[in-house]
Motif scaffolding. Structure first.
Motif, PDB file in Angstrom:
ATOM      1  N   ASN A   1       0.830  -1.201   0.000  1.00 37.33           N
ATOM      2  CA  ASN A   1       0.000   0.000   0.000  1.00 37.33           C
ATOM      3  C   ASN A   1       0.868   1.255   0.000  1.00 37.33           C
ATOM      4  N   TRP A   2       1.914   1.269   0.825  1.00 35.61           N
ATOM      5  CA  TRP A   2       2.793   2.442   0.864  1.00 35.61           C
ATOM      6  C   TRP A   2       3.587   2.586  -0.430  1.00 35.61           C
TER       7      TRP A   2
ATOM      8  N   VAL B   1       1.255   4.320  -2.661  1.00 38.93           N
ATOM      9  CA  VAL B   1       1.187   5.735  -2.266  1.00 38.93           C
ATOM     10  C   VAL B   1       2.405   6.486  -2.810  1.00 38.93           C
ATOM     11  N   GLY B   2       3.580   5.886  -2.681  1.00 42.52           N
ATOM     12  CA  GLY B   2       4.792   6.549  -3.149  1.00 42.52           C
ATOM     13  C   GLY B   2       4.847   6.690  -4.659  1.00 42.52           C
TER      14      GLY B   2
ATOM     15  N   SER C   1       0.676   8.228  -5.622  1.00 40.63           N
ATOM     16  CA  SER C   1      -0.045   9.122  -4.706  1.00 40.63           C
ATOM     17  C   SER C   1      -1.492   8.666  -4.522  1.00 40.63           C
ATOM     18  N   PHE C   2      -1.684   7.353  -4.382  1.00 42.96           N
ATOM     19  CA  PHE C   2      -3.016   6.777  -4.214  1.00 42.96           C
ATOM     20  C   PHE C   2      -2.982   5.815  -3.039  1.00 42.96           C
ATOM     21  N   ASP C   3      -3.749   6.099  -2.008  1.00 36.55           N
ATOM     22  CA  ASP C   3      -3.809   5.260  -0.814  1.00 36.55           C
ATOM     23  C   ASP C   3      -5.003   4.316  -0.936  1.00 36.55           C
TER      24      ASP C   3
ATOM     25  N   GLN D   1      -8.940   4.875   0.190  1.00 36.36           N
ATOM     26  CA  GLN D   1      -9.979   4.819  -0.836  1.00 36.36           C
ATOM     27  C   GLN D   1     -11.135   3.917  -0.382  1.00 36.36           C
TER      28      GLN D   1
ATOM     29  N   HIS E   1      -8.437   8.750   4.975  1.00 40.83           N
ATOM     30  CA  HIS E   1      -7.411   8.162   5.839  1.00 40.83           C
ATOM     31  C   HIS E   1      -7.691   8.366   7.323  1.00 40.83           C
TER      32      HIS E   1
ATOM     33  N   TYR F   1      -4.296   0.797   9.726  1.00 44.69           N
ATOM     34  CA  TYR F   1      -2.938   1.308   9.921  1.00 44.69           C
ATOM     35  C   TYR F   1      -2.358   0.817  11.245  1.00 44.69           C
TER      36      TYR F   1
END
Length: 78
Positions: A16-17, A20-21, A24-26, A30, A35, A44
């Protein structure tokens, strides 16, 4: 069993991270509609606890590698 489950959850959190990196989509945010939503925060927290449990795997592996190697003399043939 618990350590394997924790490792799997940690890997999912790491993926997931990675998303994101890169994009830029978590993914978790979503699915949870943000978040800061309770489900996202719970996920988390579970990933964080799983990461701490997975540290035990690292130290177990390091401990196994520190085993002293004892040379055994072979008996001579007569």
């Amino acid at each position: 069993m618990v350590q394997k489950l924790a490792l799997a959850i940690t890997i999912i959190g790491a993926l997931n991270w990675g998303v994101v990196g890169l994009f830029s989509f978590d993914v978790v945010a979503q699915f949870a509609d943000g978040h800061a939503q309770p489900f996202a925060r719970f996920f988390y927290i579970v990933v964080g606890i799983s990461g701490l449990i997975s540290l035990g795997l690292l130290f177990d592996t390091l401990r196994e590698n520190e085993v002293e190697h004892v040379a055994v003399a072979e008996p001579e043939e007569i």
